[in-house]
Design an enzyme around this catalytic site. Structure first.
Site, PDB file in Angstrom:
ATOM      1  N   ASN A 173       0.827  -1.198   0.000  1.00 54.02           N
ATOM      2  CA  ASN A 173       0.000   0.000   0.000  1.00 54.02           C
ATOM      3  C   ASN A 173       0.855   1.238   0.000  1.00 54.02           C
ATOM      4  O   ASN A 173       1.951   1.268   0.575  1.00 54.02           O
ATOM      5  CB  ASN A 173      -0.973   0.001   1.195  1.00 54.02           C
ATOM      6  CG  ASN A 173      -0.378   0.646   2.417  1.00 54.02           C
ATOM      7  OD1 ASN A 173      -0.315   1.877   2.535  1.00 54.02           O
ATOM      8  ND2 ASN A 173       0.091  -0.168   3.355  1.00 54.02           N
ATOM      9  N   SER A 174       0.359   2.232  -0.689  1.00 56.34           N
ATOM     10  CA  SER A 174       1.008   3.537  -0.632  1.00 56.34           C
ATOM     11  C   SER A 174      -0.087   4.578  -0.461  1.00 56.34           C
ATOM     12  O   SER A 174      -0.284   5.439  -1.300  1.00 56.34           O
ATOM     13  CB  SER A 174       1.833   3.805  -1.889  1.00 56.34           C
ATOM     14  OG  SER A 174       0.989   3.812  -3.022  1.00 56.34           O
ATOM     15  N   LEU A 208      -0.729   8.139   4.023  1.00 59.68           N
ATOM     16  CA  LEU A 208      -1.206   8.736   5.275  1.00 59.68           C
ATOM     17  C   LEU A 208      -2.306   9.765   5.085  1.00 59.68           C
ATOM     18  O   LEU A 208      -2.404  10.730   5.844  1.00 59.68           O
ATOM     19  CB  LEU A 208      -0.019   9.337   6.043  1.00 59.68           C
ATOM     20  CG  LEU A 208       0.986   8.304   6.563  1.00 59.68           C
ATOM     21  CD1 LEU A 208       2.257   8.977   7.041  1.00 59.68           C
ATOM     22  CD2 LEU A 208       0.387   7.456   7.681  1.00 59.68           C
ATOM     23  N   ASN A 231       3.692   7.261  15.068  1.00 57.54           N
ATOM     24  CA  ASN A 231       4.084   6.591  13.837  1.00 57.54           C
ATOM     25  C   ASN A 231       5.353   7.249  13.323  1.00 57.54           C
ATOM     26  O   ASN A 231       5.308   8.272  12.656  1.00 57.54           O
ATOM     27  CB  ASN A 231       2.948   6.688  12.820  1.00 57.54           C
ATOM     28  CG  ASN A 231       3.324   6.073  11.491  1.00 57.54           C
ATOM     29  OD1 ASN A 231       4.414   5.529  11.333  1.00 57.54           O
ATOM     30  ND2 ASN A 231       2.414   6.153  10.537  1.00 57.54           N
ATOM     31  N   CYS A 236       6.391   5.109   9.007  1.00 53.82           N
ATOM     32  CA  CYS A 236       5.710   4.758   7.769  1.00 53.82           C
ATOM     33  C   CYS A 236       6.610   5.002   6.565  1.00 53.82           C
ATOM     34  O   CYS A 236       7.118   6.094   6.365  1.00 53.82           O
ATOM     35  CB  CYS A 236       4.418   5.533   7.601  1.00 53.82           C
ATOM     36  SG  CYS A 236       3.514   4.988   6.162  1.00 53.82           S
ATOM     37  N   ASN A 244       5.863  -2.039  11.479  1.00 55.15           N
ATOM     38  CA  ASN A 244       5.163  -1.345  10.415  1.00 55.15           C
ATOM     39  C   ASN A 244       5.453  -2.108   9.109  1.00 55.15           C
ATOM     40  O   ASN A 244       6.147  -3.123   9.126  1.00 55.15           O
ATOM     41  CB  ASN A 244       5.653   0.101  10.307  1.00 55.15           C
ATOM     42  CG  ASN A 244       4.536   1.030   9.819  1.00 55.15           C
ATOM     43  OD1 ASN A 244       3.814   0.682   8.888  1.00 55.15           O
ATOM     44  ND2 ASN A 244       4.397   2.184  10.426  1.00 55.15           N
ATOM     45  N   THR A 245       4.937  -1.611   8.021  1.00 54.82           N
ATOM     46  CA  THR A 245       5.105  -2.347   6.761  1.00 54.82           C
ATOM     47  C   THR A 245       6.563  -2.348   6.272  1.00 54.82           C
ATOM     48  O   THR A 245       7.360  -1.494   6.653  1.00 54.82           O
ATOM     49  CB  THR A 245       4.216  -1.734   5.674  1.00 54.82           C
ATOM     50  OG1 THR A 245       4.486  -0.339   5.595  1.00 54.82           O
ATOM     51  CG2 THR A 245       2.743  -1.915   6.009  1.00 54.82           C
ATOM     52  N   GLY A 257       0.587  -8.143   5.567  1.00 54.66           N
ATOM     53  CA  GLY A 257      -0.109  -9.408   5.356  1.00 54.66           C
ATOM     54  C   GLY A 257       0.761 -10.604   5.714  1.00 54.66           C
ATOM     55  O   GLY A 257       1.925 -10.441   6.112  1.00 54.66           O
ATOM     56  N   GLY A 269       1.983  -7.693  12.190  1.00 50.87           N
ATOM     57  CA  GLY A 269       2.609  -7.980  10.903  1.00 50.87           C
ATOM     58  C   GLY A 269       2.193  -9.363  10.454  1.00 50.87           C
ATOM     59  O   GLY A 269       2.762 -10.358  10.866  1.00 50.87           O
TER      60      GLY A 269
HETATM   61  C1  LIG Z   1      -3.679   0.138   4.002  1.00 47.48           C
HETATM   62  C2  LIG Z   1      -2.771   0.299   5.165  1.00 47.48           C
HETATM   63  C3  LIG Z   1      -2.675   1.533   5.800  1.00 47.48           C
HETATM   64  C4  LIG Z   1      -1.832   1.712   6.893  1.00 47.48           C
HETATM   65  N1  LIG Z   1      -1.764   2.917   7.503  1.00 47.48           N
HETATM   66  C5  LIG Z   1      -0.979   3.072   8.610  1.00 47.48           C
HETATM   67  C6  LIG Z   1      -0.954   4.294   9.325  1.00 47.48           C
HETATM   68  O1  LIG Z   1      -1.658   5.239   8.991  1.00 47.48           O
HETATM   69  N2  LIG Z   1      -0.144   4.396  10.394  1.00 47.48           N
HETATM   70  C7  LIG Z   1       0.631   3.356  10.822  1.00 47.48           C
HETATM   71  O2  LIG Z   1       1.340   3.490  11.826  1.00 47.48           O
HETATM   72  N3  LIG Z   1       0.625   2.170  10.180  1.00 47.48           N
HETATM   73  C8  LIG Z   1      -0.170   2.005   9.083  1.00 47.48           C
HETATM   74  N4  LIG Z   1      -0.205   0.782   8.436  1.00 47.48           N
HETATM   75  C9  LIG Z   1       0.617  -0.325   8.947  1.00 47.48           C
HETATM   76  C10 LIG Z   1      -0.199  -1.250   9.847  1.00 47.48           C
HETATM   77  O3  LIG Z   1      -0.625  -0.554  10.981  1.00 47.48           O
HETATM   78  C11 LIG Z   1       0.624  -2.478  10.271  1.00 47.48           C
HETATM   79  O4  LIG Z   1       1.757  -2.063  10.987  1.00 47.48           O
HETATM   80  C12 LIG Z   1       1.073  -3.296   9.084  1.00 47.48           C
HETATM   81  O5  LIG Z   1       0.061  -3.342   8.111  1.00 47.48           O
HETATM   82  C13 LIG Z   1       1.480  -4.724   9.452  1.00 47.48           C
HETATM   83  O6  LIG Z   1       0.405  -5.475   9.907  1.00 47.48           O
HETATM   84  P1  LIG Z   1      -0.448  -6.468   8.960  1.00 47.48           P
HETATM   85  O7  LIG Z   1       0.532  -7.315   8.219  1.00 47.48           O
HETATM   86  O8  LIG Z   1      -1.305  -7.234   9.906  1.00 47.48           O
HETATM   87  O9  LIG Z   1      -1.227  -5.622   8.032  1.00 47.48           O
HETATM   88  C14 LIG Z   1      -1.059   0.607   7.352  1.00 47.48           C
HETATM   89  C15 LIG Z   1      -1.165  -0.623   6.718  1.00 47.48           C
HETATM   90  C16 LIG Z   1      -2.008  -0.803   5.645  1.00 47.48           C
HETATM   91  C17 LIG Z   1      -2.092  -2.149   4.999  1.00 47.48           C
END
Ligand SMILES: Cc1cc2nc3c(=O)[nH]c(=O)nc-3n(C[C@H](O)[C@H](O)[C@H](O)COP(=O)(O)O)c2cc1C
Ligand SMILES: Cc1cc2nc3c(=O)[nH]c(=O)nc-3n(C[C@H](O)[C@H](O)[C@H](O)COP(=O)(O)OP(=O)(O)OC[C@H]3O[C@@H](n4cnc5c(N)ncnc54)[C@H](O)[C@@H]3O)c2cc1C
Ligand SMILES: Cc1cc2nc3c(=O)[nH]c(=O)nc-3n(C[C@H](O)[C@H](O)[C@H](O)COP(=O)(O)OP(=O)(O)OC[C@H]3O[C@@H](n4cnc5c(N)ncnc54)[C@H](O)[C@@H]3O)c2cc1C
Ligand SMILES: Cc1cc2nc3c(=O)[nH]c(=O)nc-3n(C[C@H](O)[C@H](O)[C@H](O)COP(=O)(O)O)c2cc1C
Ligand code: FES
Ligand code: FES
Lengths: 262, 313, 313, 262
Positions: free
Chosen positions: B74-75, B78, B133, B136, B198-199, B223, B249
């Protein structure tokens, strides 16, 4: 809006890469409104590939049988998985999603569909003609693989016209050829359209000269489908620039003239 | 009949007390409104909001998501309506839904964090913790830069906590190699806990158009694909005993959630799974309970970090 | 009938010339013997051997592999029979099978690399390049340490090249954040190319026994799960134009291979896919040809890094 | 050894979580030798979940019909996928893998199987008795879900004895109870065994006191299955310590006394 399992009643190939899946869902029959969509999980339970749900329109609703149908093209992993399902298999879906269209003042309606873009329009044609509107359904296809749908069109209380690029069905050409003359045959029509980006762009140019209200049903890649992730953003014109709107929860219908194509 | 007392699910992250360890990840649950239509989200340990900045942010050019093997990129960039929108538009329903909320915030620099902090002083009763955060990967200035500067992490944490008096969680990115230094800086700044991960930075290209599949070219991978990476990070930081960890994560099932706790997470965050299974939060919570009961474990805290006991090195 | 001339597939990595860009990754193809039973592996651009150390290495405690979502974790621990076994046991059949071979080597320190280099001076006609594995996350001393020390990278590269006069590829690990510095060090040391990425650090735990699923606790993540991470790394290093890149990490299909080239890889390495589809090498090669033909592309070099042209920033 | 697609002839549930899959493979019928195994891809083409192939023994070969069968327990994703396949579906497999056993001098043979560990032994029993050896087949099960296999055992020209922990089939107890007396009833038997780790460890202890040659068919998680990845390492005693051997290509059969269990 509910997250539900449903049993497949039928899943048949009706043309090259084109399938119609029918499933039993009293809940959708009762609650689904034209313009909305659903979200189907396209992998077996517990497996991650493909990962995300896929958005689909409802093509038709058979209230008598509590059955709804989805018309879909096989594009990639998700739709390939769907095409392998059989009568008696289950799907998991969520819906209805997105905003219903309001047909309140629609007396004369032009529906313009390109390819699989006809999927949401068929149900609209049915509902609109059912409420007494005059419906003209304009469809454009690349190839004649949609041809078996003609029997569905015939069942509609609506006029329709088919353009097909391969010349095997209806008129040869593309759907925007209908407006080649330059004069507006549909002056007092409300217009709804759905189809490929190129078609929508052309229609935007064409209708910029006319006064019709044109509603476009947009597609964008979706992660959540319920307005949470901000993934399905499209640019919608606003004074002094644009704002990002979410196809899934602000749409999927937008005023075509307000859409800023990338 | 007397209702059988289930296992204790309460966990503490520093001064943050949670009724249970299941929380949602920032950006994947908005502030809960949508998911509240599927189940009673007040049952979750906490809900983390989308990250808010001081002023509204438009976000990145579409396309913003792209599915990849067992996950997504995802991009989003924010996109958010600014901290005041949180107070005005989200907080009212958050209170009505009775959600325990963790407010995620981000800024481009210390000054922005300071300003946001000041904006939330008056709502500090309504949120149980702030998540910073600092990680990101989508935003060129904000996020990434901080992670590499441990001084920034420390100073921002310190200032935000001073101003707001709200417990602070620092969210870390896995894109910098070893996370010990950033974690230590968070602790020095007075953080109560860290969130990871985070991602992970990723990209994808279309082989027909040669174009990137994301408008912003690069995005964050999340994911199930990232789970092993997240688990390793949690395990390593748990061993170093720096701060309590919220692990996230790639969690998809209750088994994944338990795996994170065994690796050392005191609480676990559900992210992308919410997009696939809207009921994930409550299902995972219920199944963790069943797991504990089936194993005769009376206190969930006893499994946290258990992996480390099992390893003689 | 005149046989139609297919597209040009020749690519150069510095002084290394390959008939086509499809090579295999170290540790996933042994030296080719087994795969030679499935197809004519002399058709591949090159085969990279398992990494060899000076002396035989026992490897890590089992279990050594563990499947995860869309990939696997491995902690083989670089088990190998030592460089002399390569010369004695492998080279003869390599020659017989007419394979173009890249020899992967690793050492615990510069001294070991130097010794290995000396051992192979006499076979330098038989190998087209050396790949220096400076990146394997499984070995506590070897691998990881080097990546963080750019001086080591430079010095090892330089010495090995001086001693052997064989083209050198430096293989980098994604576990250190930004790869520009290590890549620049490789260039300064005289490397001809870089390989990326090696596996990503990961772990997994069993929720019944609380034990790690790998004997070595942590291992390296590979397979489709890591592809977006690898693609981002290739794209970023290509833009910096440091050295020609061999791209690898999660390639499963010819589409993946092409995606790496579009991102900037001059050659692509097939790793874990060999475990799932024993014919991957030849199938991917054939399909790349078809792709080029269908797009009327006469020279594969014209797609390398094409993504960057498409991006106006 | 070939990588092949094969068509499923039958895939039936024969007990709780237990399935027998039969597929058409003249190649395996001709080339497969007892002690070897095959590797099945357990996900649809183009999907990655589950990722790796799964190793399976061949339970039986019906040369007349060119059909081989795999007896398998549903454990996780891969075997769950297999259990959902139907007659007419295809599987992709590679085999034969691993080393064949040599039965050359086997006159009296004791086969000891625990649970799904009987899978490779059944074919061995058939071949051994076919070549005139005296076969005693000792099987231990936790539950009686394997019970329907009795008809297969009856068809063998071999004695067999069943231990079942739930008391619903054969003797109550575990397979090592057979040796509880402490004296060796099978003094001049060659022994082959396959089953859970605990069983193998017990057998190792039991036979350490006797002179039988005991061959164990081992399991270890596999990535490649063909000796490339070094993933399936087991510790085999050697003078002055041990060496790692590969179950897939050095085995899967090893001298039980030489195995160093973790
Ligand atoms: C669509 C999307 C938007 C996200 N937006 C934020 C965000 O605004 N702030 C943040 O700290 N992390 C954000 N993340 C990261 C998630 O909070 C999380 O750390 C990351 O997705 C890993 O968990 P997951 O594999 O269960 O998705 C976002 C992730 C996704 C997929
Ligand atoms: C509101 C809405 C309604 C739709 N209705 C229908 C319909 O009735 N019939 C139909 O055949 N198709 C419809 N589509 C398109 C359909 O969602 C895609 O064809 C489908 O997601 C492709 O999935 P795949 O796995 O087969 O393809 P892949 O190419 O493997 O998909 C990869 C990723 O891209 C996404 N994706 C690919 N194409 C599209 C697309 N056009 N729109 C959104 N996401 C896409 C997928 O969801 C997935 O995340 C609709 C799309 C939207 C947004
Ligand atoms: C040589 C050999 C022969 C075998 N023959 C049979 C047979 O005839 N019938 C049968 O039911 N089972 C047999 N097994 C075990 C069978 O391979 C596993 O049950 C199967 O891999 C489980 O896969 P899954 O996806 O259902 O389980 P999961 O638990 O999802 O598997 C996860 C991972 O663990 C691996 N794995 C899990 N259990 C085992 C195991 N016991 N051995 C090796 N890898 C494992 C899988 O391959 C996969 O990589 C054999 C194993 C080996 C090594
Ligand atoms: C089982 C296994 C063993 C490996 N052994 C080595 C090795 O000896 N040397 C090395 O440089 N890389 C080794 N690698 C890393 C691969 O060469 C490759 O960089 C990595 O697996 C990413 O590619 P993939 O996702 O296609 O597998 C190994 C990978 C696997 C899965
Ligand atoms: S798909 Fe998530 S907001 Fe529209
Ligand atoms: S499974 Fe790869 S060597 Fe045995």
């Amino acid at each position: 809006m509910k997250l539900l399992d449903a049993e497949i009643v039928n899943n048949i190939r009706i043309g090259e890469g084109l399938y119609k899946m029918e499933f039993f869902s009293p809940y959708l029959c009762k609650n689904f409104k034209p313009g909305q969509f659903i979200n189907i999980k396209c992998s077996p339970e517990g497996l991650f590939d493909p990962f995300l749900r896929r958005p689909f329109s409802i093509y038709d609703i058979e209230n008598n049988f509590n059955v709804v149908s989805v018309l879909y093209l096989v594009r990639g992993k998700g739709t390939k998985y769907l095409s392998g399902l059989e009568k008696g298999d289950n799907i998991n879906f969520c819906g209805p999603l997105g905003n219903p269209l309001s047909f309140e003042n629609d007396k004369k309606v032009l529906l313009i569909g390109g390819g699989i873009g006809i999927a949401p329009l068929y149900l609209m044609a049915k509902k609109l003609s059912g409420q007494g509107a005059l419906v003209y359904f304009l469809c454009g296809f690349k190839e004649s693989n949609f041809r078996l749908l003609e029997k569905d069109f015939l069942r509609l209380n609506a006029d329709y016209k088919i353009y097909c690029e391969d010349g095997m069905w209806g008129e040869v050409g593309i759907v925007t050829d209908e407006f080649a003359s330059g004069k507006n045959k549909f002056e007092d029509y409300k217009v709804y359209c759905c189809g490929p980006l190129e078609m929508l762009k052309k229609l935007q140019a064409i209708f910029s000269k006319y006064n019709n209200t044109v509603i476009a049903i947009l597609e964008e890649k979706m992660a959540c489908g319920i307005g949470v992730c901000m993934g399905c953003a499209v640019k919608i014109k606003q004074k002094g620039g644009f704002a990002y709107k979410k196809v899934c929860s602000d749409g999927p219908s937008f005023n075509l003239e307000e859409v800023l194509f990338g | 009949m007397v209702k059988e007392k289930g296992p204790n699910l309460k966990v503490n992250l520093g001064t943050i007390e949670l009724d249970n360890p299941v929380i949602t990840c920032s950006g994947t649950f908005s502030s809960g409104l949508e998911y509240g239509k599927f189940y009673d989200i007040s049952k979750l340990g906490a809900v983390t909001t989308k990250s808010f900045s001081l002023k509204p942010k438009k976000g990145n050019e579409p396309p913003r998501t792209c599915e990849v093997a067992c996950g997504l990129l995802n991009s989003i960039g924010l996109q958010n309506d600014g901290i005041n929108s949180f107070k005005k538009d989200h907080l009212p329903y958050i209170k009505k839904l009775n959600i325990r909320v963790i407010l995620s915030i981000f800024g481009q620099d210390i000054a922005e964090f300071r300003k946001i902090a000041k904006e939330i002083v008056d709502i500090r009763q309504d949120i149980i913790a702030l998540e910073l955060n600092l990680s990101c990967p989508n935003v060129e200035k904000g996020g990434m830069a901080f992670c590499t500067s441990t001084d920034d992490i420390k100073n921002i944490t310190h200032e935000v906590k001073q101003i707001t008096k709200i417990p602070v969680i620092v969210k870390l990115s896995p894109n910098v190699g070893d996370l010990s230094m950033p974690a230590i800086s968070a602790r020095e700044g007075g953080a109560d806990a860290i969130s990871l991960i985070n991602t992970v930075i990723g990209a994808a290209f279309d082989i027909d158009s040669f174009k990137p599949k994301l408008g912003n070219i690069q995005g964050g991978l999340s994911g199930p694909a990232v789970k092993p990476i997240a688990i390793a990070n949690v395990y390593n930081l748990y061993k170093e005993n720096i701060l309590p960890i919220i692990g996230m994560g790639g969690i998809y099932s209750w088994e994944d959630a338990v795996e994170f706790m065994i690796a050392g997470a005191k609480a676990i965050g559900l992210g992308s799974v919410n997009f696939v299974n809207y009921m994930a939060g409550i299902e995972i919570l219920e199944n963790i309970k069943k797991y504990l009961t089936s194993k005769n474990i009376t206190d969930i805290n006893s499994i946290i970090g258990r992996a480390s006991d099992k390893i003689k090195r």
